[in-house]
Design a protein around this motif. Sequence first.
Motif, PDB file in Angstrom:
ATOM      1  N   ASN A   1      -4.580   1.111 -14.142  1.00 41.89           N
ATOM      2  CA  ASN A   1      -3.361   0.325 -14.283  1.00 41.89           C
ATOM      3  C   ASN A   1      -2.773   0.447 -15.683  1.00 41.89           C
ATOM      4  O   ASN A   1      -1.560   0.397 -15.860  1.00 41.89           O
TER       5      ASN A   1
ATOM      6  N   ALA B   1      -4.999   2.571  -9.512  1.00 37.21           N
ATOM      7  CA  ALA B   1      -5.577   1.229  -9.421  1.00 37.21           C
ATOM      8  C   ALA B   1      -5.909   0.878  -7.976  1.00 37.21           C
ATOM      9  O   ALA B   1      -6.957   0.277  -7.701  1.00 37.21           O
TER      10      ALA B   1
ATOM     11  N   THR C   1      -0.267   3.097 -10.360  1.00 37.97           N
ATOM     12  CA  THR C   1      -0.458   2.117  -9.287  1.00 37.97           C
ATOM     13  C   THR C   1      -1.451   2.632  -8.254  1.00 37.97           C
ATOM     14  O   THR C   1      -2.361   1.906  -7.841  1.00 37.97           O
TER      15      THR C   1
END
Length: 128
Positions: free
Chosen positions: A113, A24, A21
Amino acid sequence: MSQPNPYAQSQTPISPGQERTLGAVAHGVPLAAMVLSAGLLGFVGSLIIYMLYKDRGPFVRQHAANSLNVQIFAGIIMLVSLPLMLVLVGFLTFGLAFVLAFVLHVIGAIKANNGEWWDPPMTPRFVR
């Protein structure tokens, strides 16, 4: 003998899901900042993510460093483009740098991701 600093916070590792996460986010935040500021402030997002999370995990470190490298490279091209705008070539190079950074950040965010390690092409490694 030095005493440990009681006020220092220890950097605890984060989970692989959090690393994906944050990897990303390391591409998404600069992408949004770059779009909103016409390419001038994207490096701020990359730098903040890198400084906050570089010691928390190798995956997020690599993606944050890649994001910062893309922003530094695009910034150099954009700075060189400014004086070249006097002869109209700079408008083309500025736009190409913007589009290149945009595309590399989108690809980087998707790769992060998905949990994939990735080095952006055509980008020097200023930060490791």
